[in-house]
Design a protein around this motif. Structure first.
Motif, PDB file in Angstrom:
ATOM      1  N   ILE A 239       0.835  -1.203   0.000  1.00  0.00           N
ATOM      2  CA  ILE A 239       0.000   0.000   0.000  1.00  0.00           C
ATOM      3  C   ILE A 239       0.871   1.255   0.000  1.00  0.00           C
ATOM      4  N   SER A 240       1.901   1.252   0.818  1.00  0.00           N
ATOM      5  CA  SER A 240       2.768   2.429   0.928  1.00  0.00           C
ATOM      6  C   SER A 240       3.536   2.688  -0.366  1.00  0.00           C
ATOM      7  N   ILE A 241       4.053   1.624  -0.987  1.00  0.00           N
ATOM      8  CA  ILE A 241       4.808   1.797  -2.235  1.00  0.00           C
ATOM      9  C   ILE A 241       3.911   2.357  -3.326  1.00  0.00           C
ATOM     10  N   ASN A 242       2.726   1.800  -3.491  1.00  0.00           N
ATOM     11  CA  ASN A 242       1.827   2.299  -4.536  1.00  0.00           C
ATOM     12  C   ASN A 242       1.342   3.713  -4.233  1.00  0.00           C
ATOM     13  N   LEU A 243       1.144   4.031  -2.949  1.00  0.00           N
ATOM     14  CA  LEU A 243       0.769   5.401  -2.587  1.00  0.00           C
ATOM     15  C   LEU A 243       1.889   6.374  -2.972  1.00  0.00           C
ATOM     16  N   LEU A 244       3.121   6.002  -2.699  1.00  0.00           N
ATOM     17  CA  LEU A 244       4.258   6.852  -3.049  1.00  0.00           C
ATOM     18  C   LEU A 244       4.386   7.011  -4.566  1.00  0.00           C
ATOM     19  N   LEU A 245       4.202   5.924  -5.304  1.00  0.00           N
ATOM     20  CA  LEU A 245       4.294   5.997  -6.767  1.00  0.00           C
ATOM     21  C   LEU A 245       3.186   6.875  -7.348  1.00  0.00           C
ATOM     22  N   CYS A 246       1.991   6.763  -6.809  1.00  0.00           N
ATOM     23  CA  CYS A 246       0.886   7.605  -7.283  1.00  0.00           C
ATOM     24  C   CYS A 246       1.172   9.077  -6.993  1.00  0.00           C
ATOM     25  N   LEU A 247       1.764   9.354  -5.850  1.00  0.00           N
ATOM     26  CA  LEU A 247       2.123  10.734  -5.521  1.00  0.00           C
ATOM     27  C   LEU A 247       3.177  11.263  -6.493  1.00  0.00           C
ATOM     28  N   ILE A 248       4.133  10.411  -6.860  1.00  0.00           N
ATOM     29  CA  ILE A 248       5.195  10.832  -7.778  1.00  0.00           C
ATOM     30  C   ILE A 248       4.624  11.173  -9.153  1.00  0.00           C
ATOM     31  N   VAL A 249       3.777  10.295  -9.706  1.00  0.00           N
ATOM     32  CA  VAL A 249       3.236  10.567 -11.046  1.00  0.00           C
ATOM     33  C   VAL A 249       2.317  11.780 -11.028  1.00  0.00           C
ATOM     34  N   SER A 250       1.629  12.025  -9.907  1.00  0.00           N
ATOM     35  CA  SER A 250       0.767  13.207  -9.818  1.00  0.00           C
ATOM     36  C   SER A 250       1.594  14.481  -9.829  1.00  0.00           C
ATOM     37  N   VAL A 251       2.716  14.475  -9.108  1.00  0.00           N
ATOM     38  CA  VAL A 251       3.588  15.651  -9.086  1.00  0.00           C
ATOM     39  C   VAL A 251       4.246  15.861 -10.454  1.00  0.00           C
TER      40      VAL A 251
END
Length: 450
Positions: A239-251
């Motif tokens: 969950i944490s890894i995918n949350l971080l990846l989603c934050l990266i692509v959004s930025v």
């Protein structure tokens, strides 16, 4: 006189079923391309097989499958052939696997037959666009034959075919989703610039906010229900890894350099990709084979050990229902739509967008007829289309069975870690693919990504 007219009408219907796709248009249907009708009819075959699979896995129906003549060991034979299916365990699961094998074999056969078809002038194009009654008979025959496959290692081996096919179909889903997200954003931004109305911008902001709010809520629920303060390390990490990846692509999607290279990129696409990634993460966690970390885990023993007092296990959990809806939408997209982006059309081997009959497209007389739009060249790659339906058949087979497989003793049906990692890897592949669509114009400035 009425009987004569009825016979004539029946003969006309039979000739249409044995002929080409144009005959299948009814008077209430608009004129359409021959290629579109053929794709829809093949998709209808896939949906029909899916419906049969759903019916066979319903607990009430599953218990009655042993009554089919020749299906179970000791139930007699059909046409002199004795089956070897042990009906004491997981009858619905095995029936769905055999139905999936039949559909995959049917589409694989057509994928091989349609290799290198260039136009409707090729004799094989008539097989692609006609003879629907005989195609249906062929599908029924393959399905009947699939139910005579002995148990042996079939279920175990076919499980891995289903895993690989499902992973590839998830990638196809991601390509379609990314293309849809870009097309959606471009359409609304174009309408906003043309009309000079702030309503379109307000709609963009509202939809983006709703998608991100749904994603954040879903992530919070995943932490609550699929993790524990002590333990469940794998779930917390995923969950944490995918949350971080989603934050990266959004930025990345709103960086000035990205906006300069792709003015239409923004948070709408990123929010949609984020929500889909959260869904895939949820589906992966629903397959974690640890009861403490997976409240939706289904552990089903052999049907021979079930008693009347035990509750009937249902296959329909929430991730499966969402997966079924996504499957229907994606297969319809494959059959109906053409992308606004030439790169996606080249990747998916589909026709360019456009309407009406162009050069080489001969419209048949009559207000409600299909016209041949493939005399100068096919509108889509026949083989690739059938391979997509093959992958879709494997995906829906795995979805309906929750990606579960029986153990070596065939007495317990459980969820393997294989299903978890396939879904997680597909979510990472989707995020990387979307990230590449953002940075590709900067990495390859000489290429046209308009």
């Amino acid at each position: 006189m009425g009987a004569c007219l009825g016979v004539c009408s029946l003969l006309s219907c039979v000739s249409c079923l044995c002929g080409s796709a144009p005959c299948l248009l009814c008077g209430c249907c608009p004129s359409a391309k021959n290629s579109t009708i053929s794709r829809l009819l093949f998709t209808f075959f896939l949906f029909l097989g899916t419906l049969v699979s759903i019916i066979m896995i319903i607990p009430g129906v599953e218990k009655e499958l042993h009554k089919l003549p020749g299906f179970c060991e000791g139930s007699g034979s059909v046409l002199g052939v004795q089956t070897h299916v042990n009906c004491r365990s997981f009858l619905g699961h095995r029936a769905v696997y055999r139905m999936g094998f039949a559909m995959a074999s049917f589409f694989f056969l057509f994928a091989v037959l349609m290799v290198c078809v260039r136009s409707s002038k090729d004799p094989r194009a008539a097989l692609q666009n006609g003879f629907w009654f005989f195609k249906f008979l062929a599908l029924v025959g393959i399905t009947v034959g699939a139910f005579y496959i002995p148990d042996g290692a079939f279920t175990s081996v076919w499980f891995y075919f289903g895993v690989v096919g499902s992973f590839l179909f998830i990638l196809v889903q991601l390509v379609l989703l990314i293309d849809f997200a870009h097309s959606w954003s471009q359409l609304w931004l174009r309408k906003a610039s043309e009309s000079s109305a702030k309503g379109w911008y307000a709609a963009l902001c509202t939809v983006t906010f709703v998608l991100y709010a749904a994603s954040i809520t879903a992530i919070a629920l995943l932490y609550v229900y699929y993790t524990k303060p002590q333990g469940c390390t794998e779930g917390k990490a995923l969950i944490s890894i995918n949350l971080l990846l989603c934050l990266i692509v959004s930025v990345v999607s709103i960086l000035p350099k990205i906006q300069e290279a792709q003015p239409h990129s923004g948070l709408l696409q990123a929010s949609l990709i984020t929500l889909y990634t959260v869904y895939v993460t949820w589906a992966a966690l629903a397959n974690v084979p640890t009861q403490e970390c997976n409240p939706t885990l289904l552990v089903r023993n052999s049907t021979s050990t079930e008693t009347a007092t035990e509750p009937v296990t249902t296959w329909w959990d929430a991730p499966s229902i969402v997966g079924l809806i996504i499957f229907i939408l994606c297969t319809l997209f494959i059959s109906l739509r053409s992308s606004d982006h030439p790169q996606v059309n080249k990747l998916m081997l589909t026709e360019e967008g456009g309407h009406g009959a162009g050069p080489g497209e001969v419209a048949e007389p009559g207000p409600h007829r299909a016209y041949d739009n493939e005399q100068d060249g096919v509108s889509y790659n026949y083989t690739f289309f059938h391979l997509c339906l093959l992958l879709a058949a494997l995906y829906i087979m795995m979805t309906l069975t929750n990606w579960y497989r029986p153990d070596e003793s065939l007495q317990v049906l459980s969820s393997p870690w294989t299903a978890v990692w396939v879904k997680v890897c597909s979510s990472w592949a989707g995020l990387l693919l979307y990230l590449w669509t953002l940075v590709a114009p900067l990495v390859l400035p000489d290429r046209d990504f308009s």
